[in-house]
Design a protein around this motif. Sequence first.
Motif, mmCIF file in Angstrom:
data_model
loop_
_atom_site.group_PDB
_atom_site.id
_atom_site.type_symbol
_atom_site.label_atom_id
_atom_site.label_comp_id
_atom_site.label_asym_id
_atom_site.label_seq_id
_atom_site.Cartn_x
_atom_site.Cartn_y
_atom_site.Cartn_z
ATOM 1 N N LEU A 465 57.127 41.982 39.973
ATOM 2 C CA LEU A 465 56.214 41.627 38.896
ATOM 3 C C LEU A 465 56.438 40.202 38.403
ATOM 4 C CD1 LEU A 465 54.052 43.003 37.101
ATOM 5 C CD2 LEU A 465 55.885 43.425 35.457
ATOM 6 N N ASP A 466 55.383 39.429 38.439
ATOM 7 C CA ASP A 466 55.425 38.045 37.959
ATOM 8 C C ASP A 466 54.406 37.845 36.863
ATOM 9 O OD1 ASP A 466 57.171 36.910 39.838
ATOM 10 O OD2 ASP A 466 55.565 36.911 41.330
ATOM 11 N N LEU A 467 54.790 37.039 35.933
ATOM 12 C CA LEU A 467 53.809 36.597 34.952
ATOM 13 C C LEU A 467 53.671 35.094 35.138
ATOM 14 C CD1 LEU A 467 52.086 37.158 32.371
ATOM 15 C CD2 LEU A 467 54.082 36.464 31.069
ATOM 16 N N ARG A 468 52.467 34.619 35.074
ATOM 17 C CA ARG A 468 52.252 33.210 35.344
ATOM 18 C C ARG A 468 51.237 32.681 34.343
ATOM 19 N NH1 ARG A 468 53.544 29.866 38.782
ATOM 20 N NH2 ARG A 468 54.910 31.388 39.745
ATOM 21 N N LEU A 469 51.437 31.485 33.921
ATOM 22 C CA LEU A 469 50.439 30.868 33.058
ATOM 23 C C LEU A 469 50.093 29.513 33.641
ATOM 24 C CD1 LEU A 469 48.827 30.910 30.345
ATOM 25 C CD2 LEU A 469 50.652 29.501 29.427
ATOM 26 N N GLN A 515 48.204 35.044 34.162
ATOM 27 C CA GLN A 515 48.030 35.947 35.295
ATOM 28 C C GLN A 515 49.246 36.846 35.419
ATOM 29 O OE1 GLN A 515 47.382 33.226 38.701
ATOM 30 N NE2 GLN A 515 46.612 31.936 37.065
ATOM 31 N N LEU A 516 48.982 38.068 35.804
ATOM 32 C CA LEU A 516 50.046 39.027 36.013
ATOM 33 C C LEU A 516 49.911 39.489 37.453
ATOM 34 C CD1 LEU A 516 52.127 40.440 34.216
ATOM 35 C CD2 LEU A 516 50.464 42.283 33.951
ATOM 36 N N ASN A 517 51.024 39.393 38.195
ATOM 37 C CA ASN A 517 50.945 39.685 39.612
ATOM 38 C C ASN A 517 51.952 40.771 39.947
ATOM 39 O OD1 ASN A 517 50.487 39.412 42.348
ATOM 40 N ND2 ASN A 517 50.236 37.201 42.119
ATOM 41 N N TYR A 518 51.463 41.807 40.541
ATOM 42 C CA TYR A 518 52.339 42.903 40.924
ATOM 43 C C TYR A 518 52.285 43.057 42.430
ATOM 44 C CZ TYR A 518 54.225 47.575 41.402
ATOM 45 O OH TYR A 518 54.972 48.645 41.779
ATOM 46 N N LYS A 519 53.470 43.133 43.051
ATOM 47 C CA LYS A 519 53.570 43.175 44.502
ATOM 48 C C LYS A 519 54.488 44.309 44.867
ATOM 49 C CE LYS A 519 54.920 38.960 45.350
ATOM 50 N NZ LYS A 519 54.935 37.562 45.751
ATOM 51 N N ILE A 527 50.976 46.315 48.766
ATOM 52 C CA ILE A 527 49.905 46.202 47.783
ATOM 53 C C ILE A 527 50.197 45.042 46.835
ATOM 54 C CG2 ILE A 527 50.911 47.891 46.182
ATOM 55 C CD1 ILE A 527 47.921 48.829 45.795
ATOM 56 N N GLU A 528 49.168 44.316 46.515
ATOM 57 C CA GLU A 528 49.307 43.215 45.561
ATOM 58 C C GLU A 528 48.209 43.359 44.540
ATOM 59 O OE1 GLU A 528 50.282 39.518 48.311
ATOM 60 O OE2 GLU A 528 49.827 38.939 46.247
ATOM 61 N N ASN A 584 44.862 43.801 46.573
ATOM 62 C CA ASN A 584 44.926 43.504 47.980
ATOM 63 C C ASN A 584 45.838 44.533 48.609
ATOM 64 O OD1 ASN A 584 46.262 42.188 50.382
ATOM 65 N ND2 ASN A 584 44.659 40.699 49.887
ATOM 66 N N TYR A 585 45.307 45.250 49.570
ATOM 67 C CA TYR A 585 46.095 46.315 50.174
ATOM 68 C C TYR A 585 46.165 46.056 51.676
ATOM 69 C CZ TYR A 585 47.224 50.862 52.112
ATOM 70 O OH TYR A 585 47.799 51.871 52.831
ATOM 71 N N ARG A 586 47.387 46.173 52.213
ATOM 72 C CA ARG A 586 47.577 45.926 53.631
ATOM 73 C C ARG A 586 48.358 47.100 54.197
ATOM 74 N NH1 ARG A 586 51.313 40.957 55.308
ATOM 75 N NH2 ARG A 586 49.941 39.832 53.888
#
Lengths: 996, 445
Positions: A465-469, A515-519, A527-528, A584-586
């Motif tokens: 989990l990333d948080l980005r601004l 932005q919140l990014n979950y991988k 999954i992203e 995004n699913y792979r």
Amino acid sequence: MKLTVKPSLFICMALITLTMSLDDVLAQTTDYLQVAGVVASGRDSTLLSNVTVKALPDGVSTVTNLQGSFNLHVSSGIGTLKLSLLGYRDKIIAYNVTSDNNLFIAMDEADKNLDEVMVIAYGNSTKRFSTGNVSKVTSRELDMQPVADPLMALQGRVPGLEITQNSGVPGRNVNVTLRGQNSIAQGSNPFYIVDGVPWLANSLSQVATSIGAQSPFVSINPQDIESIEILKDADATSIYGSRGANGVILITTKKGAGGAAKLEVNVHHGYSELTNTMDLMNTAQYIAMRNEALRNDQITPTNSNAFDLLLYDRTKNVDWKELLIGNNPSLTNASLALNGGNKQTQFRIAGTYRNEGSVYAKDLHNTRMAGSFNVVHRPTNEKFNVSLTVNYSINENNLINRDLTQDIYQAPNRSTYGASGEIAWSENGSPIRANPLGTLLRTFSSNSDNFITNLNVGYSFNPSLDLRLNAGHTKTILNESEVTPLRSLIPTTRQPTGYTSTGKNDFNSWILEPQLNYKKRIDDHKIEVLLGGTLQSEQNFREKIDASNFSSESLLKSLNAAATVTGVSQHIQYRYQAVFGRINYRFSDKYLVNITGRRDGSSRFGPGRQYANFGALGAAWIFSEEAFFKNHFNFIGFGKLRGSYGVTGNDKIGDYQYLDTYTGVPARLLPYLDVNGLIPQRLFNPNYGWENNRKLELALDLGLLDNHLLFSASWYRNVSDNQLVNYLLASQTGFTSVIRNFPASVENTGWEMEMDVQLIKRTSFSWRANANITIPRNSLLAFDNLEHSSYANTYKIGSPLNIQKVYRYLGISEATGIHQFAMEEGRNTIVDLTTRFFGGINNSLTFKGWQLDMFWQFTKRPNVMNYQSTLSGMPGTVGINQPVNVLQRWSEVGDVTSVQRFSATSAEVANANYRYVNESDGAYTDGSFMRLKNLYLSHDLNFLTKRYGWINSLRIYVQGQNLLTVTGYEGHDPETAHSLVLPPLRTFTIGFLLSI
Amino acid sequence: MLSKTFFKYGFFQMCTLLLLVSCSDFLELEEPDHELVRSEVFNDYVSATAALNGIYGDGLSSAAFVTNFSIMSDVAAGLLESSIMNENYLQFLQHELNADNTIVDNVWLMFFKNIYRANSAIEGLGNAGGNLTETQRVTLMGEAYFVRAFCYFYLVNFFGEVPLIVSTNYEVNNLAPKQSAANIYSQILSDLQLAFELLPADGDLGNARPTRKAALSLLARVHLYLGDWEQAQMMASEVIANSNLYTSWYLDLFKSDSEETIWQLVGVDPTNNTGFGSTFIPISSSVIPNYFASSQLLIQFESYDERRAAWFGDNTLGEDKYVFPFKYRLRSRPPVEENLIVLRLSEQYLIRAEARTNMGMVSEALQDLNMLRKRAGLGEISYLSGGQLRDEIKSERQREFFTEWAHCWFDQKRLGRLCDGVNPLWPVPRSQLLVNPNLTQNEGY
């Protein structure tokens, strides 16, 4: 209203801080366990050093030593290791501390083309795993071209992207369309983003209009660009929602690279020259033409109808083309970049100076100074990272506000200067109304300052989990001024003094995008999830002031000396906000699904109409990973089928159109009594909404023969409906139109193909070629009641938008020598002005230290204006010279030719020339061409590097731009296709690139 | 797994994101600095005045359309000729107007544009808030009614039946059909009546804004056109009774301070005083003027008529002498001295003379006519029969009003003096028939 943003910003900051500290509390250390191993290349088993090994879920990492081994302390007994090394594909394997204390890990070499990082909307991808259509142009291609405008470097290199140069004058706006014109009445420019900050699509020019508006891209330095990504289909663009309808162009600037400090010096110098211009008649030919014209018209020469024959010196021969646009301007570009840093902090500091002269008869130039600074910092715990980029540029342009190419058609025996060196305004009593040398006495300046700041802060809570601004700000100020002194005007002018126009345009924009990014990767499932928001605000202050009737001719720059000052000012605001998401699913690196969605709001729409939803679905199947293909078609190294469908919108309409307002009367008017008049601005329609653009794409990507041959083909179909048009009204309403959504739809379909072949690859010699072609088709699918609309004479259902409805041309009558038209048929002949196909071919060869790149651009345009229809007067007109091409005119009964008989005054000839030819298909000709756009030859001076240790590398190079054009077009140049416009110039430079 | 992580770390971020982007008033912009919302325009005296000034300045005085229709009307009436051989002009000269004529198209558009502005003002002032005094509000309202009547007067005289637009609602107005001339005239009369009641008695504000006297003058003209002699005579008398002495010198008549002016439009074009001045006065004495007087106009002047010398100039080129209209004396500015004169006192004398003639009051009518003759330096006429007097008044109107505001063309029409086969009406522009299917073309086109 402004205030409400700020509290939420504070809340945002507070929350970020709060969650960060929470996280620190939660982070605890425990007893460590150990995982160790060796990393080697999968191809030849050489041990790999400097591989970053990161253990998940702990997030600790290390790098391999010279022997390729690593040793990591971890807290979880089982987890995964992620290995990454530049030039290799990332490798992820599972570990178990109890068994894996001496792992042997093989890494596969990355395919440069398939696995190279590509910037996409709010993230990165690779060609291999992308589900959307993204093209990339790198600094390598940009650096080979001595162009001022980065957009010009894209010409012919990107499938689907059509770029047309409007003029060879430096710094002018270029036409850009990505996959065709979608909108009938509104903007068709792509959405530009520089380092995450939306960039200007339209020129800020207010004064420089006669020469063509200045491109906003003069402020972007190509040398500071790392890559330009062009996003085309729904999958790639719909996350930009209402701004993505016309495609998106992402510009990413260079970032700090780290490592030992490295200084790069890149200098080139050269010159440009005219190419592809028509030869004009000399005095003898000119006089013969004039005499023939007067004979044809059966008129007797008098001082008023033949001053060029009777009053001018018949022996003088002035080469106006050489005099006005014959200068060979020099070009100098010098840049300096310092790169360095350590594992935690990397930086780049760069500066560029560029100076380009002009072809005009005076020392006029465009100068740019650009500075850029980037720092990336990542503390040792790697939880936190920050990147700050600042780009600053100053562009100074003093080119006069007139393209003198339109003045080269002066009579060749007309005087330039009088006996005492002053500009000739008359000759033997015959006035010279417009002496272009007078124009050169005007002074013009166009200075733009541009400041782009981008701050990107990221925080990783854990590996998933990333948080980005992303926060950005752009400020661009354009100051223009044009001073027209009295001596630049014919002395009989009624102005008491000269006059001055100044324009100031101040553009400010900021953007905030949390932005919140979950991988997560579980076995074969990857999954992203991205969730984000956008707040964007633009403010534009414009001011234009015209001043005349000065107290003195020497005070033309002082407004307080002007008796008449009129002005216009505007303050335009635009706000935009959105939430967006992407999943995004792979699955097992074979099946990819990408879902994007956005809810948008734009201030360009009235209350209740501001929000709309956009979304897209993209999917891909990497079939080459299937066992069946691996077993039976192993020559297919890579094969992917992908497709996408989605909806984007277009909010490129004017601001405030939904308001019912009054505005000041035009600035040229004086107040009525003491109070300036106010007039209703428009009929207002508060109910208009978005234009919708539905995009469909299907594509195939193939890598054959060990991926030495890469091929991709895409087919797209974009349909844009709910068109916002200026709907025609009866003038009894007080206006002639109102903006309204209209059931009209425009379709753009096309094929794009791209091929990249590594023909030869040996250590000493390599040859790589790539080619692309785009076959677009634009069509107006539907338009209600077209024949009764204001667009009746402009469009035809089933035809492209870019057409002309004209009379049919019948050629020149053998009997009379005059153009003939099928007038009785009416304006029912359609001339299709669209491009049928375009593309480019690049060959890149290396031999030992030598490198040669050769790029050809080609375009098939069956209909462009021919040279005759864009001349300023018909052949034979008094005082107007002609290109020698017109010597093939009709001169006696029976002649079959394409040039009318010479005439000075015949109404019949003139009517055919001025009035009807340009309204017939006789005004058009084929404008297809193939151009050796760029040639780049370089040589690495390796012996110097060996002899002097402090030299990292030294390369010398020569560049050539627009070297050769193959075309059947008879006029100046088929790209600009106009006799009065300066064609693109040919440029040669020589330079060196030194790295220490 | 996913949900656990999400709840643990993502919750605050989610809140932050939503807070940030859900402030729905973020998109509500301040009103633009360079535009003013209609409701606010009429809430304030200065801006409401400016909205009316927009009609006078941008709408009527600077627009080339006034010059164009005045000149083309005189061309059609046989009083002017041109050296510019363009298609628009030839159509007027040869009485072969077609529905694509751009001058006709523009006249239609410009009058309706100003009617829209007047309607917008009437609506806006009707709902006006408290920042205007009642006097200010009704005065501006009166001006708007006056302008609307003025525009319809021209539309009905050029085109006959036209749509009657009295609101700003374009959804309705776009398809409005034509109304009978009688309906248009009754709207004109009621608007003028309202204007008369609302407008101030006279020039606190000078005559660059319409006053009660301007409304009366236009009422007198409308009644004359409608054949209501009694009313026409009464109103013209009232205007004359409230006016200064009739003594201005001809060269000063079109200056902005002329005492005979009832309503004028101040020039707002920084380069010209008036469109008439810049169009009629040649650049130099050695060029053919754009427009020159026809012999039909010139023979109407007796040799001692002071107007013949004062109101014409001439350029001689070779053997040809071109006599051009020279009422407005300034081609460009500075100096700033002339305004576009719309209504002036002479017309009221001629209205009264004509009304009185038709009422059988021949000697009183003759007195009015002699007022003009005396000023022109001509002897008084002592006796004319009713029929002769009618003819003489008609000629006097040509001598007095050539090139001004289509007077002479309208006179020929209403007095039945058009040549055979000349269509008294202009065509409805073809562009308008295409967009509004409810419009019908005038007969003969």
